[in-house]
Design an enzyme around this catalytic site. Structure first.
Site, PDB file in Angstrom:
ATOM      1  N   GLU A 193      -7.499   4.623   0.504  1.00  0.00           N
ATOM      2  CA  GLU A 193      -7.609   5.727   1.466  1.00  0.00           C
ATOM      3  C   GLU A 193      -8.119   6.982   0.763  1.00  0.00           C
ATOM      4  OE1 GLU A 193      -3.925   6.268   3.640  1.00  0.00           O
ATOM      5  OE2 GLU A 193      -3.600   4.107   3.803  1.00  0.00           O
TER       6      GLU A 193
ATOM      7  N   ASN B 249       0.841  -1.204   0.000  1.00  0.00           N
ATOM      8  CA  ASN B 249       0.000   0.000   0.000  1.00  0.00           C
ATOM      9  C   ASN B 249       0.871   1.247   0.000  1.00  0.00           C
ATOM     10  OD1 ASN B 249      -2.742   1.101   0.336  1.00  0.00           O
ATOM     11  ND2 ASN B 249      -2.070   1.790   2.359  1.00  0.00           N
TER      12      ASN B 249
HETATM   13  O1  G3I Z   1      -4.974   9.444  20.084  1.00  0.00           O
HETATM   14  C1  G3I Z   1      -3.997  10.440  20.360  1.00  0.00           C
HETATM   15  C2  G3I Z   1      -4.425  11.338  21.477  1.00  0.00           C
HETATM   16  O2  G3I Z   1      -4.529  10.581  22.658  1.00  0.00           O
HETATM   17  C3  G3I Z   1      -3.403  12.454  21.626  1.00  0.00           C
HETATM   18  O3  G3I Z   1      -3.838  13.345  22.601  1.00  0.00           O
HETATM   19  C4  G3I Z   1      -3.226  13.204  20.321  1.00  0.00           C
HETATM   20  C5  G3I Z   1      -2.175  14.293  20.414  1.00  0.00           C
HETATM   21  O4  G3I Z   1      -1.363  14.345  19.290  1.00  0.00           O
HETATM   22  O5  G3I Z   1      -2.836  12.280  19.339  1.00  0.00           O
HETATM   23  C6  G3I Z   1      -3.771  11.257  19.113  1.00  0.00           C
HETATM   24  O6  G3I Z   1      -3.302  10.400  18.129  1.00  0.00           O
HETATM   25  C7  G3I Z   1      -3.302  10.889  16.814  1.00  0.00           C
HETATM   26  C8  G3I Z   1      -4.062   9.909  15.938  1.00  0.00           C
HETATM   27  O7  G3I Z   1      -3.996  10.299  14.593  1.00  0.00           O
HETATM   28  C9  G3I Z   1      -5.515   9.803  16.341  1.00  0.00           C
HETATM   29  O8  G3I Z   1      -6.141  11.010  16.157  1.00  0.00           O
HETATM   30  C10 G3I Z   1      -1.869  11.002  16.337  1.00  0.00           C
HETATM   31  O9  G3I Z   1      -1.215  12.007  17.040  1.00  0.00           O
HETATM   32  C11 G3I Z   1      -1.844  11.312  14.863  1.00  0.00           C
HETATM   33  O10 G3I Z   1      -0.513  11.233  14.397  1.00  0.00           O
HETATM   34  C12 G3I Z   1      -2.666  10.300  14.106  1.00  0.00           C
HETATM   35  O11 G3I Z   1      -2.695  10.673  12.740  1.00  0.00           O
HETATM   36  C13 G3I Z   1      -2.992   9.626  11.850  1.00  0.00           C
HETATM   37  C14 G3I Z   1      -1.885   9.503  10.826  1.00  0.00           C
HETATM   38  O12 G3I Z   1      -2.217   8.502   9.881  1.00  0.00           O
HETATM   39  C15 G3I Z   1      -0.572   9.124  11.484  1.00  0.00           C
HETATM   40  O13 G3I Z   1       0.426   9.100  10.577  1.00  0.00           O
HETATM   41  C16 G3I Z   1      -4.289   9.971  11.135  1.00  0.00           C
HETATM   42  O14 G3I Z   1      -5.374   9.928  12.071  1.00  0.00           O
HETATM   43  C17 G3I Z   1      -4.559   8.948  10.032  1.00  0.00           C
HETATM   44  O15 G3I Z   1      -5.647   9.376   9.252  1.00  0.00           O
HETATM   45  C18 G3I Z   1      -3.341   8.850   9.127  1.00  0.00           C
HETATM   46  O16 G3I Z   1      -3.595   7.843   8.185  1.00  0.00           O
HETATM   47  C19 G3I Z   1      -2.556   7.638   7.224  1.00  0.00           C
HETATM   48  C20 G3I Z   1      -2.554   6.177   6.862  1.00  0.00           C
HETATM   49  O17 G3I Z   1      -2.421   5.390   8.007  1.00  0.00           O
HETATM   50  C21 G3I Z   1      -1.452   5.855   5.856  1.00  0.00           C
HETATM   51  N1  G3I Z   1      -1.548   6.708   4.702  1.00  0.00           N
HETATM   52  C22 G3I Z   1      -1.620   8.136   4.973  1.00  0.00           C
HETATM   53  C23 G3I Z   1      -2.759   8.445   5.931  1.00  0.00           C
HETATM   54  C24 G3I Z   1      -2.892   9.919   6.140  1.00  0.00           C
HETATM   55  O18 G3I Z   1      -1.765  10.453   6.784  1.00  0.00           O
END
Ligand code: G3I
Length: 479
Positions: free
Chosen positions: A285, A219
């Site tokens: 995605e 992916n």
């Molecule tokens: O859950 C914690 C929370 O407890 C904390 O207070 C907060 C503070 O930063 O962070 C929260 O976690 C976050 C999580 O999303 C849930 O919201 C992480 O920081 C954050 O990094 C994370 O981001 C995710 C990202 O991947 C990480 O790289 C996005 O939701 C998610 O949509 C995104 O998805 C990725 C795919 O896996 C791979 N392809 C790209 C796509 C978009 O970036």
């Protein structure tokens, strides 16, 4: 109890005319067979286009999924739209390494299990995302020696795939292992640094042994334009894997588009060229920054590109509603922050040949069981499904229709099966059919009048034809 979704892909359905002829043949056969048993319901039908993303995609032999955030599962509108519109779920974050194995050998499946259980209870498919990825990787992993990292990677794959064995139709085994830009190089991740190029192959071999029935995907993003170096690099890797018998079944195209990275005009070419290597392709995605007709056209184009490639088995959008998107300010999804269908939704539905429902609002039923027509003292109903019997070739399902807080005199709901499944008999209801034969609308057969809170049920037999997925229910409407 609802069956675990099948783990291999369904074959493509025949074309519209072929499906219709097949249904007619089965209906005639079933009617004759059941006449002797005295349980015949006339299976005559009227044609109508499917009115949900999953329903319309199913008519094209595809799934239509979404990523979901476990933290939003308590919100009724979110769940209502999820259950109504989609038939495949990807955990947006809950199946990543940091969520599942935050410290060494200490696995925490509780949040991911909640998502998996919801998918199973709704008869939805589950996509696995993701096993080996440089991001959202706990820091303890990055300090391991080569040998330790190798056994840790394989252990992680084994434990996680073991936990969801038989439930996940496709796993993103390795995610984003290539650099952006013109180099076509492997990303300089800890896996690459310690284990070298071979880590991808090793991960796929381990994954095949861990769950032989799951489709194994590579992916990535920015692999949409056929002329880009990264696309070529991934293509060359997949071609090499196929030529050497490395187990890979599918390539996921993340499809995060925006004005700087628009849907390329050669998108279909890219998907087809990968498919021609002998792998399925999936849009995994999808989200597209923008609004209005321009965004709608792009969503339509991506959907059309998938439909044009017979090995493009499904589309997943990266979230239910703009307000919870990882890039919400780009409003990149199909439902706005109030769960209204956006023009983008209609764009997808146009491509799928479904009816779009015309920009109506999302669910407000507060439940996870199929939907209502409203609350208060207006006529409303909910529907729930359970499998009642199962034999070697077929199963029986029962749908319970329950009136809301007001009495009702009429109700209807839809039951959608996935090709090559066929409904061969029904009882306690009056069915009609869409042109594919996959979507049955059920209305009362003398059991339309229900006191507030009381229920009735209807039943049906599904010839599985190898596909044991639970049927999906549409909303219940009442008057
Ligand atoms: O859950 C914690 C929370 O407890 C904390 O207070 C907060 C503070 O930063 O962070 C929260 O976690 C976050 C999580 O999303 C849930 O919201 C992480 O920081 C954050 O990094 C994370 O981001 C995710 C990202 O991947 C990480 O790289 C996005 O939701 C998610 O949509 C995104 O998805 C990725 C795919 O896996 C791979 N392809 C790209 C796509 C978009 O970036």
């Amino acid at each position: 109890m609802i069956d675990t979704p099948r783990t291999s892909h369904e074959p493509r359905t025949p074309g519209r005319r072929g499906r219709s002829a097949l249904r007619n043949a089965l209906v005639v056969g079933a009617t004759l067979a059941l006449a002797a048993a005295g349980t015949v319901t006339a299976l005559t039908g009227t044609a109508s286009a499917a009115s949900t993303l999953a329903g319309a995609a199913a008519e094209q032999g595809r799934y239509f999924g979404t990523a979901i955030a476990a933290g939003r599962m308590g919100e009724s509108d979110y769940m209502s739209v999820l259950n109504r519109e989609f038939d495949s779920i990807t955990a947006e974050n809950a199946m990543k390494w940091d969520a599942l194995q935050p410290s060494r050998n200490s696995f925490n499946f509780s949040t991911a299990d909640r998502i998996a259980n919801h998918a199973r209870s709704q008869g939805m498919k589950l996509r696995g995302h993701t096993l080996v990825w440089h991001s959202q990787l706990p820091s303890w992993v990055t300090s391991l020696s080569t040998n330790d990292l190798r056994s840790t990677m394989n252990n992680h794959i084994n434990r996680v795939m073991g936990q969801y064995k038989g439930q996940v139709h496709s796993w993103d085994v390795v995610n984003e292992a290539f650099e952006d830009g013109s180099s076509g190089a492997r990303r300089n991740s800890v896996f690459q640094q310690r284990l070298g190029n071979g880590f991808i192959e090793e991960a796929f071999r381990t994954a095949r042994a861990a769950d032989p029935d799951a489709k194994l995907c590579y992916n990535d993003y920015n692999t949409d334009n056929w002329n880009h170096a990264k696309t070529q690099a991934v293509y060359n890797m997949v071609r090499d894997f196929k030529s050497r018998g490395v187990p890979i079944d599918c390539v996921g195209f993340q499809a995060h588009f925006n004005s700087g990275n628009p849907v390329p005009s050669n998108y279909h070419t890219t998907l087809q060229n990968f498919a021609d290597l002998g792998v399925d392709v999936q849009i995994t995605e999808l989200d597209i920054a923008g609004s209005g007709s321009s965004q709608a056209e792009q969503f339509k184009g991506v959907t059309q590109a998938c439909l044009a490639v017979s090995r493009c088995t499904g589309i997943t959008v990266w979230g239910v509603t703009d307000k919870y998107s990882w890039r919400s300010s780009d409003t990149p999804l199909l439902f706005d922050g109030n769960y209204n269908k956006k023009p983008a939704y209609q764009g997808v539905m146009e491509a799928l040949g479904g009816s779009d429902g015309g920009g109506t609002t999302g669910g407000t039923d507060g439940g996870t069981d199929g939907g209502t027509t409203g609350g208060g003292d207006t006529a409303s109903c909910t529907v729930t499904y359970e499998q009642t019997e199962r034999w070697g070739d077929r199963f029986n399902g029962r749908v319970t229709v329950r009136a809301g807080s007001a009495p009702i005199t009429n109700w209807s709901t839809t039951v959608t099966v996935s090709s090559p499944q066929k409904i061969s008999a029904t009882w306690n209801g009056t069915p009609s059919w869409d042109s594919s034969g996959n979507v049955m609308t059920m209305r009362p057969s003398g059991n339309g009048t229900l006191a507030a809170g009381s229920s009735t049920s209807f039943g049906f037999t599904v010839m599985a034809n190898g596909n044991w997925n639970a049927p999906r229910l549409g909303s219940c409407t009442a008057s």
